[in-house]
Scaffold this active site. Structure first.
Site, PDB file in Angstrom:
ATOM      1  N   HIS A 123       0.823  -1.204   0.000  1.00 30.61           N
ATOM      2  CA  HIS A 123       0.000   0.000   0.000  1.00 30.61           C
ATOM      3  C   HIS A 123       0.865   1.266   0.000  1.00 30.61           C
ATOM      4  O   HIS A 123       2.033   1.215  -0.372  1.00 30.61           O
ATOM      5  CB  HIS A 123      -1.006  -0.054   1.149  1.00 30.61           C
ATOM      6  CG  HIS A 123      -1.707  -1.385   1.217  1.00 30.61           C
ATOM      7  ND1 HIS A 123      -2.669  -1.757   0.325  1.00 30.61           N
ATOM      8  CD2 HIS A 123      -1.524  -2.452   2.054  1.00 30.61           C
ATOM      9  CE1 HIS A 123      -3.085  -2.990   0.590  1.00 30.61           C
ATOM     10  NE2 HIS A 123      -2.390  -3.436   1.635  1.00 30.61           N
TER      11      HIS A 123
ATOM     12  N   GLU B 285      -2.021  -0.003   7.961  1.00 32.83           N
ATOM     13  CA  GLU B 285      -1.139  -1.052   7.429  1.00 32.83           C
ATOM     14  C   GLU B 285       0.028  -0.457   6.656  1.00 32.83           C
ATOM     15  O   GLU B 285       1.159  -0.941   6.757  1.00 32.83           O
ATOM     16  CB  GLU B 285      -1.943  -1.993   6.525  1.00 32.83           C
ATOM     17  CG  GLU B 285      -1.123  -3.116   5.924  1.00 32.83           C
ATOM     18  CD  GLU B 285      -1.916  -3.973   4.950  1.00 32.83           C
ATOM     19  OE1 GLU B 285      -1.330  -4.939   4.399  1.00 32.83           O
ATOM     20  OE2 GLU B 285      -3.116  -3.678   4.723  1.00 32.83           O
TER      21      GLU B 285
ATOM     22  N   HIS C  44       2.966  -7.278   4.246  1.00 32.94           N
ATOM     23  CA  HIS C  44       1.590  -6.854   4.500  1.00 32.94           C
ATOM     24  C   HIS C  44       1.174  -7.248   5.908  1.00 32.94           C
ATOM     25  O   HIS C  44       1.921  -7.920   6.635  1.00 32.94           O
ATOM     26  CB  HIS C  44       0.635  -7.511   3.494  1.00 32.94           C
ATOM     27  CG  HIS C  44       0.757  -6.981   2.102  1.00 32.94           C
ATOM     28  ND1 HIS C  44      -0.113  -6.058   1.565  1.00 32.94           N
ATOM     29  CD2 HIS C  44       1.659  -7.243   1.134  1.00 32.94           C
ATOM     30  CE1 HIS C  44       0.242  -5.769   0.322  1.00 32.94           C
ATOM     31  NE2 HIS C  44       1.330  -6.477   0.034  1.00 32.94           N
TER      32      HIS C  44
ATOM     33  N   GLU D  73       1.729 -11.962   5.174  1.00 33.09           N
ATOM     34  CA  GLU D  73       0.752 -11.297   6.022  1.00 33.09           C
ATOM     35  C   GLU D  73       1.242 -11.524   7.451  1.00 33.09           C
ATOM     36  O   GLU D  73       1.074 -12.596   8.025  1.00 33.09           O
ATOM     37  CB  GLU D  73      -0.642 -11.896   5.812  1.00 33.09           C
ATOM     38  CG  GLU D  73      -1.171 -11.757   4.395  1.00 33.09           C
ATOM     39  CD  GLU D  73      -1.665 -10.351   4.070  1.00 33.09           C
ATOM     40  OE1 GLU D  73      -1.608  -9.471   4.966  1.00 33.09           O
ATOM     41  OE2 GLU D  73      -2.103 -10.123   2.931  1.00 33.09           O
TER      42      GLU D  73
END
Length: 274
Positions: free
Chosen positions: A67, A105, A160, A235
């Site tokens: 992101h 995040e 992430h 993740e």
């Protein structure tokens, strides 16, 4: 005139004087002893051994912090459609998730990537990041995936955190592209995932409570589909879980995640080199 005995004594005295002078001359003329030269060393002093090369010298890794901080202010850009690498289309990017208290995040992934880069560069690795800061937009997911071959790097780790709605869900997991589009997305990516997951386990993190074996195989992630080198998406935590939210929001927690990623890449590089 001296008497004969006196003459004799005089003559004897003269003889003794001459002899004493001769002896003194010989003693006085003896050369002084020269100082002994320093002994030459019997063997050459050992040369200092060359320092060992850094353990990750020659390794090139792309780190992809998920992101970006400006995505939320650029909906048109991040919603633009890009190819997903398998004939479909996906949004360029998303804003990502956040903890319930609002820690995003994108900030978490950026911080962990910086810490990981520092650790790996200390070991001699070359690191390329897919974004240069945490206040921009994008890049799009297809660009992120292509970054590993553009940089001619050995591997890519996309960083992430997950945002499951159920706050009881917790734990890390890895994602690889499947079915593989080429050789690098098969065994090589799975081996990279195994080493990263092993390092997270060694770091006392919790494996995912909902992804079996903490390894997910997906065909729909363009970042992985476009990569032509070993690539894994991590993740690292469930940001809606209260315990893990506290961990990702702490500096110590983010350093621990970085330590684990760096350890996993070291293990992968060592296995790859062997």
């Amino acid at each position: 005139m001296p008497t004969p005995p006196a003459r004799l004594l005089l003559l004897l005295g003269l003889v003794l004087g001459v002899l004493a002078a001769a002896v003194g001359l010989r003693i006085g003329s003896a050369p002084l002893a020269e100082p002994s030269p320093s002994p030459e060393p019997t063997s050459a002093s050992p040369s200092p051994s060359p320092s060992a090369p850094p353990p990750l010298e020659g390794l090139h890794v792309v780190l992809d912090p998920g992101h970006n901080g400006g995505n939320g202010q650029a909906p048109a850009e991040i919603n633009a459609q890009v190819e997903d690498g398998r004939g479909g289309w996906k949004a360029c990017n998303t804003v990502g998730t956040s903890t319930l208290s609002g820690y995003p995040e994108h900030a978490f992934t950026w911080d962990v990537a910086q810490r990981t880069r520092e650790l790996l560069e200390e070991d001699g690795a070359t690191i390329t990041l897919t974004r240069s800061g945490d206040d921009g937009v994008g890049p799009c997911i297809d660009e992120r995936g292509r970054a590993v071959q553009r940089a001619d790097a050995d591997a890519m780790v996309s960083i992430h955190a997950n945002g499951s709605e159920d706050p009881s869900v917790r734990g890390y997991f890895a994602i690889v592209a499947a079915p593989p589009l080429h050789d690098a997305q098969g065994g090589p990516s799975r081996r990279l995932a195994e080493d990263l997951l092993g390092a997270l386990d060694d770091g006392d993190f919790t494996p995912s409570t909902w992804v079996p074996g903490a390894l997910s195989e997906r065909p729909d992630l363009a970042t992985l589909n476009w990569a032509r080198r070993p690539a894994v998406m991590l993740e690292l935590a469930e940001m809606r879980n209260p315990e893990e939210a506290a961990l990702v929001q702490s500096r110590d927690g983010r350093q621990r995640y970085a330590d684990a990623i760096a350890a996993g890449l070291r293990a992968w590089a060592e296995r790859r080199g062997g």
